[in-house]
Design a protein around this motif. Structure first.
Motif, PDB file in Angstrom:
ATOM      1  N   CYS A  17      35.198  34.682  47.219  1.00 18.42           N
ATOM      2  CA  CYS A  17      34.278  35.064  46.148  1.00 18.42           C
ATOM      3  C   CYS A  17      34.634  34.267  44.903  1.00 18.42           C
ATOM      4  N   ARG A  18      33.675  33.576  44.353  1.00 19.44           N
ATOM      5  CA  ARG A  18      33.889  32.828  43.109  1.00 19.44           C
ATOM      6  C   ARG A  18      33.485  33.721  41.936  1.00 19.44           C
ATOM      7  N   PHE A  19      34.422  33.943  41.024  1.00 21.34           N
ATOM      8  CA  PHE A  19      34.131  34.781  39.864  1.00 21.34           C
ATOM      9  C   PHE A  19      34.245  33.921  38.606  1.00 21.34           C
ATOM     10  N   SER A  20      33.094  33.483  38.111  1.00 18.59           N
ATOM     11  CA  SER A  20      33.022  32.657  36.896  1.00 18.59           C
ATOM     12  C   SER A  20      33.932  31.434  36.999  1.00 18.59           C
ATOM     13  N   TYR A  21      33.958  30.812  38.180  1.00 19.27           N
ATOM     14  CA  TYR A  21      34.753  29.595  38.339  1.00 19.27           C
ATOM     15  C   TYR A  21      33.926  28.387  37.910  1.00 19.27           C
ATOM     16  N   PRO A  22      34.420  27.605  36.924  1.00 24.58           N
ATOM     17  CA  PRO A  22      33.641  26.464  36.405  1.00 24.58           C
ATOM     18  C   PRO A  22      33.789  25.221  37.271  1.00 24.58           C
ATOM     19  N   ALA A  23      33.148  25.247  38.422  1.00 24.75           N
ATOM     20  CA  ALA A  23      33.235  24.117  39.343  1.00 24.75           C
ATOM     21  C   ALA A  23      32.434  22.930  38.827  1.00 24.75           C
ATOM     22  N   ARG A  80      28.577  40.558  34.797  1.00 26.53           N
ATOM     23  CA  ARG A  80      29.227  40.219  36.066  1.00 26.53           C
ATOM     24  C   ARG A  80      30.237  41.290  36.455  1.00 26.53           C
ATOM     25  N   PHE A  81      30.985  41.793  35.484  1.00 25.65           N
ATOM     26  CA  PHE A  81      31.963  42.827  35.794  1.00 25.65           C
ATOM     27  C   PHE A  81      31.267  44.106  36.273  1.00 25.65           C
ATOM     28  N   ARG A  82      30.163  44.476  35.646  1.00 31.47           N
ATOM     29  CA  ARG A  82      29.456  45.681  36.066  1.00 31.47           C
ATOM     30  C   ARG A  82      28.891  45.523  37.472  1.00 31.47           C
ATOM     31  N   LEU A  83      28.359  44.353  37.774  1.00 34.16           N
ATOM     32  CA  LEU A  83      27.849  44.087  39.120  1.00 34.16           C
ATOM     33  C   LEU A  83      28.977  44.072  40.146  1.00 34.16           C
ATOM     34  N   PHE A  84      30.077  43.450  39.800  1.00 41.75           N
ATOM     35  CA  PHE A  84      31.236  43.369  40.681  1.00 41.75           C
ATOM     36  C   PHE A  84      31.740  44.776  41.015  1.00 41.75           C
ATOM     37  N   GLU A  85      31.831  45.618  40.000  1.00 41.29           N
ATOM     38  CA  GLU A  85      32.355  46.973  40.174  1.00 41.29           C
ATOM     39  C   GLU A  85      31.432  47.856  40.992  1.00 41.29           C
ATOM     40  N   THR A  86      30.124  47.790  40.724  1.00 38.93           N
ATOM     41  CA  THR A  86      29.197  48.757  41.325  1.00 38.93           C
ATOM     42  C   THR A  86      28.536  48.276  42.609  1.00 38.93           C
ATOM     43  N   ASP A 110      42.659  40.361  32.918  1.00 37.48           N
ATOM     44  CA  ASP A 110      43.271  41.685  33.070  1.00 37.48           C
ATOM     45  C   ASP A 110      42.281  42.686  33.673  1.00 37.48           C
ATOM     46  N   ARG A 111      41.029  42.614  33.250  1.00 35.93           N
ATOM     47  CA  ARG A 111      40.017  43.514  33.789  1.00 35.93           C
ATOM     48  C   ARG A 111      39.767  43.235  35.269  1.00 35.93           C
ATOM     49  N   LEU A 112      39.765  41.965  35.635  1.00 33.09           N
ATOM     50  CA  LEU A 112      39.583  41.596  37.036  1.00 33.09           C
ATOM     51  C   LEU A 112      40.726  42.144  37.888  1.00 33.09           C
ATOM     52  N   LYS A 113      41.952  42.004  37.410  1.00 31.38           N
ATOM     53  CA  LYS A 113      43.108  42.537  38.140  1.00 31.38           C
ATOM     54  C   LYS A 113      43.000  44.045  38.299  1.00 31.38           C
ATOM     55  N   ALA A 114      42.567  44.718  37.244  1.00 30.24           N
ATOM     56  CA  ALA A 114      42.457  46.175  37.303  1.00 30.24           C
ATOM     57  C   ALA A 114      41.415  46.615  38.333  1.00 30.24           C
ATOM     58  N   ALA A 135      42.892  46.279  41.845  1.00 29.73           N
ATOM     59  CA  ALA A 135      44.210  46.871  42.071  1.00 29.73           C
ATOM     60  C   ALA A 135      44.251  47.777  43.298  1.00 29.73           C
ATOM     61  N   ASP A 136      43.128  48.455  43.598  1.00 35.70           N
ATOM     62  CA  ASP A 136      43.114  49.372  44.740  1.00 35.70           C
ATOM     63  C   ASP A 136      42.483  48.754  45.984  1.00 35.70           C
ATOM     64  N   LEU A 137      42.370  47.429  46.004  1.00 39.59           N
ATOM     65  CA  LEU A 137      41.868  46.716  47.182  1.00 39.59           C
ATOM     66  C   LEU A 137      42.995  45.804  47.678  1.00 39.59           C
ATOM     67  N   PRO A 138      43.818  46.291  48.602  1.00 38.76           N
ATOM     68  CA  PRO A 138      45.005  45.516  49.008  1.00 38.76           C
ATOM     69  C   PRO A 138      44.668  44.192  49.671  1.00 38.76           C
ATOM     70  N   GLN A 139      43.450  44.043  50.153  1.00 42.73           N
ATOM     71  CA  GLN A 139      43.057  42.778  50.795  1.00 42.73           C
ATOM     72  C   GLN A 139      42.785  41.671  49.777  1.00 42.73           C
ATOM     73  N   ALA A 140      42.720  42.026  48.493  1.00 44.70           N
ATOM     74  CA  ALA A 140      42.291  41.072  47.468  1.00 44.70           C
ATOM     75  C   ALA A 140      43.452  40.255  46.920  1.00 44.70           C
ATOM     76  N   ARG A 141      43.138  39.013  46.602  1.00 45.56           N
ATOM     77  CA  ARG A 141      44.090  38.124  45.939  1.00 45.56           C
ATOM     78  C   ARG A 141      43.311  37.221  44.996  1.00 45.56           C
ATOM     79  N   ILE A 142      43.771  37.133  43.759  1.00 47.26           N
ATOM     80  CA  ILE A 142      43.129  36.270  42.768  1.00 47.26           C
ATOM     81  C   ILE A 142      43.787  34.898  42.801  1.00 47.26           C
ATOM     82  N   VAL A 143      42.964  33.863  42.884  1.00 48.66           N
ATOM     83  CA  VAL A 143      43.436  32.481  42.837  1.00 48.66           C
ATOM     84  C   VAL A 143      42.830  31.832  41.603  1.00 48.66           C
TER      85      VAL A 143
END
Length: 269
Positions: free
Chosen positions: A7-13, A40-46, A76-80, A83-91
């Protein structure tokens, strides 16, 4: 077989956007604009995350690619949120050519590059059904003979919904759309470095065998003001009906998307 979702989250490719910008600085400013990031954060969350947390087969990796220019408060908001999705990793990566960077990130996420894997492209405003990973694994098992003969095979689920979340809840309607990029995955053979992000989602059938499904709804395609495909001129508006109680119940059961949660998040100041 390892399952990896990118998943690309605001990545400036460099490349990878339907709407181009005159400079990298302009693209970064667009992606990190406060109003856009908030949406984007609201869409990501919901929309995006609930079904990932609810997968009936939790054995998958969720790699979130973001840029090193993402503001600290947003990081910080993205990490939060993850936090409860153990499969996730931010790169976090600096800007670079879209296909090359995505290929590198996906290959780095493989537990064993010499073993086959299943790769998923997943936008931050889209959702898949809660049994998507299980259905993908079953499809790969059912097609074992085909997979043995080809380095890449695409799987594409073509029935789902278009939805727009807002303060009133979810406006949505059913759709059937082949090779739309959501609920799409690639089998990638061991030792094969080119994966799902190296091919246009609507062109995969030109380069490899594809297996398609059209029975149960498998995706929600987010519809919102900052869709990349909606930034071009002369794009017609889409009118979506507000879901009734039965529709909201279907979204909770099939995608773990809660309309009450949507209303709370999108009503917040």
């Amino acid at each position: 077989m390892q399952v990896i979702a990118l998943c690309r989250f605001s990545y400036p490719a460099e490349g990878g956007f339907q709407v181009e910008h005159d400079s990298l600085a302009e693209r970064v400013a667009y992606l990190n604009a406060p109003a856009r990031l908030e949406e984007r954060f609201r869409l990501f969350e919901t929309i995006c995350l609930p079904a990932l947390r609810a997968q009936t087969d939790p054995d998958f990796s969720f790699v979130v690619l973001t840029g090193d220019s993402l503001p600290r408060h947003a990081r910080d908001r993205l990490k939060a949120l993850l936090a409860d999705l153990p499969q996730a990793r931010i790169v976090t990566r600096p800007p670079g050519p879209h296909r090359r960077v995505c290929r590198e990130v996906l290959n780095a996420a493989r537990d064993d590059p010499g073993a086959p894997c299943l790769q998923i492209r997943h936008d931050d405003d889209d959702a898949v059904a809660v049994d998507f990973v299980a259905q993908l694994r079953q499809a790969a098992t059912d097609c074992a003979g085909l997979l043995a003969r080809h380095p890449r095979v695409a799987f594409d689920w073509q029935a789902g919904f278009v939805a727009r979340p807002g303060p009133e809840g979810l406006a949505a309607e059913e759709t059937f759309h082949p090779y739309w990029g959501v609920a799409q995955a690639l089998y990638v053979a061991g030792g094969t470095r080119q994966g799902i992000m190296n091919f246009g989602h609507h062109k995969v059938a030109r380069f490899m065998p594809t297996v398609t499904f059209s029975d149960a709804p498998m995706f929600v395609r987010g519809h919102n003001a900052h869709n990349d495909s909606r930034q071009k001129p002369h794009v017609a508006p889409v009118t979506l009906p507000l879901l009734d109680a039965e529709g909201e119940a279907l979204f909770r059961a099939r995608f773990a998307i809660d309309a009450d949660h949507v209303r709370r998040v999108f009503s917040a100041a």
